[in-house]
Every structure is written in structure tokens, then in C-alpha cells.
Design an enzyme around this catalytic site. Structure first.
Site, PDB file in Angstrom:
ATOM      1  CB  SER A  19      -0.912   0.014   1.226  1.00  0.00           C
ATOM      2  OG  SER A  19      -1.575   1.262   1.294  1.00  0.00           O
ATOM      3  NE  ARG A  20       3.241   1.800  -4.435  1.00  0.00           N
ATOM      4  CZ  ARG A  20       3.210   0.742  -5.236  1.00  0.00           C
ATOM      5  NH1 ARG A  20       2.122   0.016  -5.334  1.00  0.00           N
ATOM      6  NH2 ARG A  20       4.281   0.381  -5.891  1.00  0.00           N
ATOM      7  CB  THR A  66      -6.761  -1.651   0.698  1.00  0.00           C
ATOM      8  OG1 THR A  66      -6.571  -1.969  -0.682  1.00  0.00           O
ATOM      9  CG2 THR A  66      -5.686  -2.308   1.528  1.00  0.00           C
ATOM     10  CE  LYS A  70     -10.908  -0.924  -1.756  1.00  0.00           C
ATOM     11  NZ  LYS A  70     -10.885  -0.239  -3.057  1.00  0.00           N
ATOM     12  CG  ASN A  91     -12.210   4.001  -0.254  1.00  0.00           C
ATOM     13  OD1 ASN A  91     -13.009   4.723   0.336  1.00  0.00           O
ATOM     14  ND2 ASN A  91     -11.484   4.420  -1.268  1.00  0.00           N
ATOM     15  CG  ASP A 107     -11.637   3.644  -4.965  1.00  0.00           C
ATOM     16  OD1 ASP A 107     -10.666   4.277  -4.510  1.00  0.00           O
ATOM     17  OD2 ASP A 107     -11.781   2.414  -4.815  1.00  0.00           O
ATOM     18  N   GLY A 133     -13.962  -3.050 -18.499  1.00  0.00           N
ATOM     19  CA  GLY A 133     -13.848  -3.680 -17.182  1.00  0.00           C
ATOM     20  C   GLY A 133     -15.165  -3.587 -16.439  1.00  0.00           C
ATOM     21  N   GLY A 135     -15.021  -4.569 -12.703  1.00  0.00           N
ATOM     22  CA  GLY A 135     -14.639  -4.981 -11.352  1.00  0.00           C
ATOM     23  C   GLY A 135     -15.006  -3.914 -10.331  1.00  0.00           C
ATOM     24  N   GLY A 136     -14.410  -4.046  -9.149  1.00  0.00           N
ATOM     25  CA  GLY A 136     -14.734  -3.142  -8.052  1.00  0.00           C
ATOM     26  C   GLY A 136     -14.451  -1.686  -8.382  1.00  0.00           C
ATOM     27  CE1 TYR A 220      -0.745   2.158  -7.631  1.00  0.00           C
ATOM     28  CE2 TYR A 220      -3.073   2.205  -8.181  1.00  0.00           C
ATOM     29  CZ  TYR A 220      -2.055   1.818  -7.346  1.00  0.00           C
ATOM     30  OH  TYR A 220      -2.334   1.072  -6.226  1.00  0.00           O
TER      31      TYR A 220
HETATM   32  N1  LIG Z   1      -5.885   4.344  -9.554  1.00  0.00           N
HETATM   33  C1  LIG Z   1      -6.484   3.875  -8.488  1.00  0.00           C
HETATM   34  O1  LIG Z   1      -6.601   4.534  -7.444  1.00  0.00           O
HETATM   35  C2  LIG Z   1      -7.062   2.497  -8.539  1.00  0.00           C
HETATM   36  C3  LIG Z   1      -7.972   2.058  -7.559  1.00  0.00           C
HETATM   37  C4  LIG Z   1      -8.505   0.761  -7.669  1.00  0.00           C
HETATM   38  C5  LIG Z   1      -8.113  -0.049  -8.734  1.00  0.00           C
HETATM   39  N2  LIG Z   1      -7.213   0.412  -9.647  1.00  0.00           N
HETATM   40  C6  LIG Z   1      -6.806  -0.412 -10.802  1.00  0.00           C
HETATM   41  O2  LIG Z   1      -7.969  -0.740 -11.543  1.00  0.00           O
HETATM   42  C7  LIG Z   1      -7.814  -2.038 -12.113  1.00  0.00           C
HETATM   43  C8  LIG Z   1      -9.003  -2.902 -11.731  1.00  0.00           C
HETATM   44  O3  LIG Z   1      -9.019  -3.072 -10.319  1.00  0.00           O
HETATM   45  P1  LIG Z   1     -10.254  -3.751  -9.555  1.00  0.00           P
HETATM   46  O4  LIG Z   1     -10.026  -3.556  -8.101  1.00  0.00           O
HETATM   47  O5  LIG Z   1     -11.544  -3.314 -10.158  1.00  0.00           O
HETATM   48  O6  LIG Z   1      -9.996  -5.293  -9.914  1.00  0.00           O
HETATM   49  P2  LIG Z   1     -11.038  -6.472 -10.148  1.00  0.00           P
HETATM   50  O7  LIG Z   1     -12.294  -6.251  -9.369  1.00  0.00           O
HETATM   51  O8  LIG Z   1     -10.265  -7.731  -9.953  1.00  0.00           O
HETATM   52  O9  LIG Z   1     -11.410  -6.342 -11.720  1.00  0.00           O
HETATM   53  C9  LIG Z   1     -10.459  -6.632 -12.714  1.00  0.00           C
HETATM   54  C10 LIG Z   1     -11.030  -6.277 -14.084  1.00  0.00           C
HETATM   55  O10 LIG Z   1     -10.019  -6.536 -15.072  1.00  0.00           O
HETATM   56  C11 LIG Z   1     -10.518  -7.470 -16.046  1.00  0.00           C
HETATM   57  N3  LIG Z   1      -9.415  -8.310 -16.521  1.00  0.00           N
HETATM   58  C12 LIG Z   1      -8.461  -8.906 -15.775  1.00  0.00           C
HETATM   59  N4  LIG Z   1      -7.624  -9.603 -16.573  1.00  0.00           N
HETATM   60  C13 LIG Z   1      -8.077  -9.445 -17.844  1.00  0.00           C
HETATM   61  C14 LIG Z   1      -7.651  -9.935 -19.113  1.00  0.00           C
HETATM   62  N5  LIG Z   1      -6.564 -10.728 -19.224  1.00  0.00           N
HETATM   63  N6  LIG Z   1      -8.353  -9.563 -20.215  1.00  0.00           N
HETATM   64  C15 LIG Z   1      -9.435  -8.751 -20.112  1.00  0.00           C
HETATM   65  N7  LIG Z   1      -9.899  -8.276 -18.941  1.00  0.00           N
HETATM   66  C16 LIG Z   1      -9.221  -8.607 -17.828  1.00  0.00           C
HETATM   67  C17 LIG Z   1     -11.564  -8.259 -15.284  1.00  0.00           C
HETATM   68  O11 LIG Z   1     -12.427  -8.891 -16.197  1.00  0.00           O
HETATM   69  P3  LIG Z   1     -13.317 -10.183 -15.742  1.00  0.00           P
HETATM   70  O12 LIG Z   1     -14.527  -9.619 -15.030  1.00  0.00           O
HETATM   71  O13 LIG Z   1     -13.635 -10.844 -17.025  1.00  0.00           O
HETATM   72  O14 LIG Z   1     -12.445 -11.003 -14.829  1.00  0.00           O
HETATM   73  C18 LIG Z   1     -12.233  -7.138 -14.473  1.00  0.00           C
HETATM   74  O15 LIG Z   1     -13.098  -6.378 -15.282  1.00  0.00           O
HETATM   75  C19 LIG Z   1      -6.465  -2.564 -11.614  1.00  0.00           C
HETATM   76  O16 LIG Z   1      -5.509  -2.314 -12.597  1.00  0.00           O
HETATM   77  C20 LIG Z   1      -6.194  -1.731 -10.396  1.00  0.00           C
HETATM   78  O17 LIG Z   1      -4.809  -1.577 -10.138  1.00  0.00           O
HETATM   79  C21 LIG Z   1      -6.696   1.666  -9.569  1.00  0.00           C
END
Ligand SMILES: NC(=O)c1ccc[n+]([C@@H]2O[C@H](COP(=O)([O-])OP(=O)(O)OC[C@H]3O[C@@H](n4cnc5c(N)ncnc54)[C@H](OP(=O)(O)O)[C@@H]3O)[C@@H](O)[C@H]2O)c1
Length: 277
Positions: A19-20, A66, A70, A91, A107, A133, A135-136, A220
């Protein structure tokens, strides 16, 4: 220098070493000369509820939460706000003096603030947003965009049923497709983990995007993903994932330590120095 009255907060995760947040909040504590501390708090899922109760007993002002806590944090709160309700997760926790635990999800707010900062002139009402995407993170971003007045969301996810479930949960003008049209997108968001260090890149032809479109990546690490590099090469405004990480931290810091913290170049450089792959 801490006194006996120091304000206390931290981040609960399992693991939490990556965690940062301690670095980020530590920068602000020092910048504003605050008598306070922000700690990494590794807690296994089985101990999460008792750990939160212990923090309340210890006089913590609150905590960030985190992965993987969550949803458990959402369930444990006495009250959550609309953003947390829409995200289905929390969060940021605030421990009130009467013992109540209140939760929010910052977020989506962090994402919007980051786009406003890095793509000045963009407004949610400018046109449709295409989001890759489901996801969360996308849940929070999609809810925030709709609430801010985005006229239409186009969701594309590898697992279509997940995008459909998200569209159902959020309601509103959301189209789920496996072939998103980029021609009329005002905003393109990568909310998948593609492009992240150790993952394959996101392969997408940006040529159909309008010249005014903004491209945002939630990834990031690295800071400059292949998607953002391609967007900049096309002359489009590009928004990196670090901005969201920095801005989502602001409401928690303000609530716990009583100062509205600033996101600026010095903070970005300090946190970015720790993001090298
Ligand atoms: N900048 C920020 O503050 C911040 C905050 C939170 C998250 N993030 C980033 O956002 C991204 C998603 O995070 P999350 O927490 O939402 O994760 P998550 O709930 O695990 O969701 C992951 C997403 O990526 C897709 N995915 C994973 N591998 C894939 C592949 N090989 N091909 C196509 N789609 C793929 C998944 O699709 P499926 O549903 O098909 O598995 C899902 O839609 C991550 O990169 C994370 O580091 C950034």
C-alpha cells in the site's frame, strides 16, 4: 514528533505491505505539521471485525480499508453514504465520538477529481463514456460518472455477465456490449488490469476516438501505460491512475486530521518515486 494527543489513522489490508497510503498520508502529515500518525495495519480477514473494534477502543479517528476487506467494512458500518451504497463497498472509515462507525467509498470521487485535474475542460456531461472492465474499481467510477451527469455509459468486459450485473445494480443509461463504439466517446476508461506491470497490454485502436476525447487509465504501475502513450501520440488528453489514488485519499485525511490536503506536483513526485516497477 507525536504528543500524547496525536490523532491516529491507518490502512487495513491483507497484505498491506504494497500500500502507498502510509507514504501518501505521511507526506501530508509532515507538510501540514500535524500531530498525527498513519500506519499500515495488516489484518487477516478472520480478525477484521475485532481489529476495527480495537481501533475504535484505541481512539483511532478512522482508517482506510483495502483488499480484501472492502465488503466486510461495508457490512460492519453503522451508516454508509450514497457513494458506498452504490459501490457496495467501503474504503474509508470514520470513527465518531459516540462510537458509531461511518463508511464511504472515495474511489469514484478520486477518479472524477483526477480527470478534472489532468484533463481541464472535460465535463461529465460532454458525452458518452466507454468503460472497459466491470470490477470493483469500475463500479465506483461508473456510479460517479452517472451521478456527475454523464449522459450514457458503454460497458465492455471480458466476462459479459459481470458487466450486465453492474448495469442492473446501478440502473440508468448503461449499454453493455463486447464491441464498444469509440466514435462518439467523450471519455475512454481502462478499468481492467490490462497494461499493469506483469499483465498483457490493452490492445485497442484509438483511431476512431474524436479528437476531443479524454483517455483515462486506472492502472498506475507503470504510470505511463501503453494505452496512455498511444493516446498522447494521437494528441488526446491522457489521465493516469496515480491521480485517482491521490485524490481518493483526500476525504479521509480531511476527516481524521482536520486539514483539507492538497494534491500537487510535489506529492505526485513523492508517491510516484515509489511506483517504479
Ligand atoms: N488508480 C487507483 O486509485 C485504482 C484504484 C482501484 C483499482 N485500480 C486499478 O484498476 C484495475 C481494476 O481493479 P479492480 O479492483 O476493479 O480489480 P477487479 O475487481 O479484480 O477487476 C479486474 C477487471 O479486469 C478485467 N481483466 C483482468 N484480466 C483481464 C484480461 N486478461 N483480459 C481482459 N480483462 C481482464 C476483469 O475482467 P473479468 O470480469 O472478465 O475477470 C475485471 O473487469 C487494476 O488495474 C487496479 O490496479 C486503480
Amino acid at each position: 514528533m507525536l504528543s500524547g494527543k496525536a490523532r491516529k489513522a491507518g490502512v487495513l489490508g491483507w497484505p498491506v505491505a504494497h500500500s502507498r497510503s502510509p507514504r501518501l498520508h505521511g507526506f501530508w502529515l509532515e507538510r501540514y505539521g500535524i500531530d498525527g500518525a498513519y500506519l499500515p495495519l495488516p489484518v487477516a480477514p478472520v480478525h477484521f471485525p475485532e481489529a476495527v473494534r480495537a481501533l475504535v477502543q484505541l481512539g483511532f479517528a478512522g482508517a482506510n480499508v483495502t483488499i480484501p476487506h472492502k465488503e466486510a467494512a461495508f457490512a460492519l458500518c453503522d451508516a454508509v453514504d450514497d457513494a458506498a451504497q452504490r459501490a457496495g463497498s467501503v474504503n474509508t472509515l470514520f470513527f465518531r465520538e459516540n462510537g458509531r462507525i461511518e463508511g464511504t467509498s472515495t474511489d469514484g470521487y478520486g477518479f472524477l477529481e483526477s480527470v478534472r485535474e489532468q484533463a481541464p475542460g472535460w465535463q461529465a456531461g460532454d458525452g458518452p463514456a466507454v468503460i472497459l472492465g466491470a470490477g470493483g474499481a469500475v463500479r465506483s467510477v461508473a456510479a460517479a460518472l452517472l451521478d456527475a451527469g454523464c449522459p450514457r455509459l458503454v460497458l465492455a468486459n471480458r466476462t459479459a455477465v459481470r458487466a450486465e450485473a453492474l448495469a442492473r445494480d446501478l440502473g440508468g443509461p448503461i449499454e453493455v456490449t463486447d464491441r464498444p463504439r469509440l466514435e462518439d466517446a467523450a471519455l475512454l476508461v481502462n478499468g481492467t488490469s490490462l497494461g499493469m506491470e506483469g499483465q498483457p497490454p490493452l490492445v485497442l485502436d484509438l483511431a476512431p476516438l474524436p479528437a476531443t476525447a479524454v483517455v483515462a487509465d486506472l492502472v498506475y504501475v507503470p504510470l505511463e501505460t501503453p494505452l496512455l502513450a498511444a493516446a498522447r501520440a494521437r494528441g488526446l488528453q491522457a489521465v493516469d491512475g496515480l491521480g485517482m489514488l491521490l485524490h481518493q485519499a483526500r476525504p479521509g485525511f480531511a476527516g481524521w486530521f482536520g486539514v483539507e490536503p492538497r494534491v500537487d506536483a510535489a506529492l505526485r513526485a513523492f508517491v510516484a518515486a515509489d511506483l517504479m516497477p
